[in-house]
Design an enzyme around this catalytic site. Structure first.
Site: not given
Ligand SMILES: [Zn+2]
Length: 188
Positions: A76-77, A117, A145
């Site tokens: 979500e970042h 996560q 990621h």
């Molecule tokens: Zn990220």
């Protein structure tokens, strides 16, 4: 899901990064992305507890461990994927268990959202606690990621491991060790 809004946003995004949304390769992209979102974010509109509609009423008081559940989620970042495997263990209360496929389905429902996560790991554990009221739950998630491997620190192949323990697995090191031993088994 608001498909038209997604399409408008993707078009603006393409313009924003300095490309031409009307060139032939990109013309259908907003439409494709909107369709894809229906699938990869299907968890947002799904109640995790709906996974457990039918429970099995079986007398079983040994650890149940479902290993190597593959999942794909979205950070979500950065709006980039993170993907890997989840391992879910629980010790039933002696009366309630769920079908093994439900555990995989639960992971999927929590993964197909904008996620972190750490939160994915605890949400899986907490949903299981709520549905089965087991004596203990342990969830281990290992993932790569893309926001780490494609950009910035660039650590290809690096994996992030998170774990959450609830109930007896938290209180009793011996039962927790039992799960850890079962998890290690697979790697041998
Ligand atoms: Zn990220």
């Amino acid at each position: 899901m608001d498909t038209e809004k997604i399409k408008r946003a993707v078009r603006m995004f393409i313009e924003g990064i300095g490309d031409d949304p009307d060139r032939s390769g990109l013309r259908q992209t907003p439409e494709r992305v909107a369709r894809m979102c229906q699938e990869i974010f299907a968890g947002i509109a799904t109640d995790p507890q709906s996974v457990f509609r039918e429970l099995l009423h079986e007398v079983h008081d040994e650890i149940v461990l479902v290993k190597n559940i593959p999942f794909y989620s979205m950070c979500e970042h950065h709006l980039l994927p993170f993907l890997g495997k989840a391992h879910v263990a629980y010790l039933p209360d002696g009366q309630r268990i769920c079908g093994l496929s439900k555990v995989a389905r639960l992971v999927e429902v929590h993964a197909k959202r904008l996620q972190l996560q750490e939160r994915l790991t605890s949400e899986i554990a907490d949903s299981l606690v709520q549905a089965l009221q087991p004596r203990g739950v342990m969830v281990v998630v290992e993932a790569e990621h893309l926001c780490m491997t494609m950009r910035g620190v660039k650590a290809p192949g690096s994996r992030t491991v998170t774990s959450v323990v609830r109930g007896i697995f938290r209180e009793n090191p011996a039962t927790r060790a039992e799960v850890m031993a079962l998890l290690r088994d697979q790697e041998a």
